[in-house]
Design a protein around this motif. Structure first.
Motif, PDB file in Angstrom:
ATOM      1  N   ALA A  22       2.143   1.817  -3.481  1.00 17.73           N
ATOM      2  CA  ALA A  22       1.010   2.141  -4.356  1.00 17.73           C
ATOM      3  C   ALA A  22       0.554   3.572  -4.120  1.00 17.73           C
TER       4      ALA A  22
ATOM      5  N   TRP B 272       0.940   6.422 -11.157  1.00 17.28           N
ATOM      6  CA  TRP B 272       0.202   5.149 -11.226  1.00 17.28           C
ATOM      7  C   TRP B 272      -0.390   4.969 -12.618  1.00 17.28           C
TER       8      TRP B 272
ATOM      9  N   GLN C 265      -1.113  -3.769  -9.693  1.00 14.27           N
ATOM     10  CA  GLN C 265      -1.161  -4.217  -8.297  1.00 14.27           C
ATOM     11  C   GLN C 265      -1.128  -5.736  -8.300  1.00 14.27           C
TER      12      GLN C 265
ATOM     13  N   ARG D 117       0.824  -1.216   0.000  1.00 11.90           N
ATOM     14  CA  ARG D 117       0.000   0.000   0.000  1.00 11.90           C
ATOM     15  C   ARG D 117       0.858   1.267   0.000  1.00 11.90           C
TER      16      ARG D 117
END
Length: 121
Positions: A97, A106, A113, A94
């Motif tokens: 990300a 992203w 992911q 996380r």
């Protein structure tokens, strides 16, 4: 799978570079920050020097990614586009990300992911 260049390890980051059928894969473990991003940059430069059709940057085991690491990934994106290669960035935590999401990288990098252990294939 053949190892292209084993990178030295330290307490903060390890980078394993693999070459498989015209693709390069970098598997990172640890933290990518201003002190370790140059190691990632060198590994990416070596990977792109081989003119691969795809470079995979596996960040599944990375626990921290700062602006130096983000910049390095953005440069890799530009390099891949210039060479007509595909850049894949795999993320499993996380924290990593979130850093990619809040900066807009992203979407630019089309980050994937992955579930824990899924990127090791």
């Amino acid at each position: 799978m053949t190892t292209v260049s084993p990178s030295p390890t330290d307490d903060l980051l390890t980078v394993e570079a693999l070459a498989v059928d015209g693709s390069a894969r970098l598997v990172l473990t640890g933290e990518v920050d201003c002190s370790t991003a140059p190691r990632l940059r060198r590994a990416l430069e070596e990977a792109f020097a081989g003119q691969p059709r795809e470079v995979v940057v596996d960040l599944e085991a990375v626990t921290f990614l700062d602006s130096a690491g983000l910049s390095t990934l953005a440069i890799a994106h530009r390099t891949a586009a210039g060479q007509g290669a595909r850049l894949r960035v795999l993320v499993g935590t996380r924290a990593v990300a979130r850093a990619l999401q809040v900066t807009g990288l992203w979407d630019l990098l089309a980050v994937e992911q992955v579930e824990s252990g899924a990127g090791a294939a």
